[in-house]
Design an enzyme around this catalytic site. Structure first.
Site, mmCIF file in Angstrom:
data_model
loop_
_atom_site.group_PDB
_atom_site.id
_atom_site.type_symbol
_atom_site.label_atom_id
_atom_site.label_comp_id
_atom_site.label_asym_id
_atom_site.label_seq_id
_atom_site.Cartn_x
_atom_site.Cartn_y
_atom_site.Cartn_z
ATOM 1 C CD GLU A 33 14.700 6.696 25.131
ATOM 2 O OE1 GLU A 33 15.473 7.377 24.424
ATOM 3 O OE2 GLU A 33 14.765 6.670 26.379
ATOM 4 C CB THR B 186 15.357 9.085 21.453
ATOM 5 O OG1 THR B 186 14.239 8.650 20.678
ATOM 6 C CG2 THR B 186 15.392 10.606 21.479
ATOM 7 C CE LYS C 74 26.834 9.861 28.498
ATOM 8 N NZ LYS C 74 25.868 9.620 27.431
ATOM 9 N N GLY D 39 16.865 12.710 27.396
ATOM 10 C CA GLY D 39 16.311 13.350 26.212
ATOM 11 C C GLY D 39 14.804 13.408 26.194
#
Length: 280
Positions: A145, A66, A163, A139
């Site tokens: 997840e 996601t 990141k 998110g």
């Protein structure tokens, strides 16, 4: 005289073009880099597509992550199924919005109830440290997840170079999913942990899919829970210990520290795409 004027004009024109031409190999490299510079979305697309191209084959059970980077991996799976390059692939989405995207692309979906073992899962991350430990859940889909990705034979992480970090924490808050019942009590219990020393717990408000407060109502996850974002000014000293401690707090459902789970991290940067794997 006319001939002389033409000659002088030609020389001036040539000099003008020479002034804009690269004067060395370094200048040429700079020019090439500027022309090949990509937007962040283009970098995300590169790694999303590469993950599917390199790790997904026909007959697999695939976990679909996601987020804005995982979006492109889902898109690629849909493309390859439609073209016939992939066959007999079924996928497990990790959020309602990923499920909706997959359905719009006619990707066959299943759940962990029928397919507990996955061949591969592909997802983004909010932070990646040198040991390939992750912060995820910006998110709001961290529980689903983790439930899906922990069951995959291979977990492929896709990020852009922004990141990467030397230490988890300061660059992105660590989300913790908690039950609504006595949520303020649970927040205090988490903040009091010695492994969370220095954190500032903030209850997520508005949309659960963003850790930027954008509403007056408490954010609610797909699972009906709340999220507390732990903000740090300094790097987390021991992410594994912190992960264990938080999970042991009664009232905590799960957290966004994904330690020792990554099979490979595919990174898009200004110099192209690179792949990092855990140290042997």
């Amino acid at each position: 005289m006319r001939i002389l004027s033409v000659a002088l004009l030609s020389a001036a024109t040539a000099n003008a073009f020479t002034a804009f031409a690269p004067s060395s190999k370094t200048a040429l490299r700079t020019f090439t880099t500027l022309n090949m510079a990509k937007s962040q979305d283009e970098l995300k697309k590169d790694v999303g597509y590469k993950a599917v191209d390199d790790y997904v084959t026909s007959g697999m059970v695939v976990g679909l992550g996601t987020g804005s980077t995982a979006y492109f991996a889902v898109e690629r799976v849909g493309q390859k199924l439609k073209s016939g390059e992939l066959k007999d692939v079924v996928c497990i989405p990790t959020s309602v919005r990923t499920k909706e995207q997959a359905e719009s692309l006619d990707i066959p979906l299943v759940t962990l109830d029928t397919h507990s073992n996955l061949d591969v899962a592909i997802d983004g991350a909010d932070e990646v440290d040198p040991d390939l430990n992750l912060v995820k859940g910006g998110g709001g889909a961290l529980l689903r997840e983790k439930m899906v990705e922990i069951m995959a034979d291979k977990f492929i992480v896709i990020v852009d170079e922004s990141k990467l970090t030397d230490g988890l924490g300061p660059g992105f808050p660590v989300p913790v999913e908690i039950t609504p019942f006595c949520h303020e009590h649970t927040m205090r219990q988490v903040a009091a942990l010695s492994s969370c020393e220095g954190c500032k717990p903030v209850l997520r408000m508005g949309s659960s899919s963003s850790n930027v407060n954008d509403g007056d109502e408490i954010a609610v996850t797909d699972n009906g829970n709340y999220i507390v974002d732990l903000h740090f000014d300094t790097p987390i000293k021991d992410a594994r210990k912190m992960a264990e401690d938080i999970k042991n707090v009664c009232g905590v459902v799960d957290h966004g520290l994904f330690c020792d789970m990554s099979t490979a991290v595919i990174i898009a940067g200004s110099d192209g795409i690179s792949v990092k794997k855990p140290k042997a």
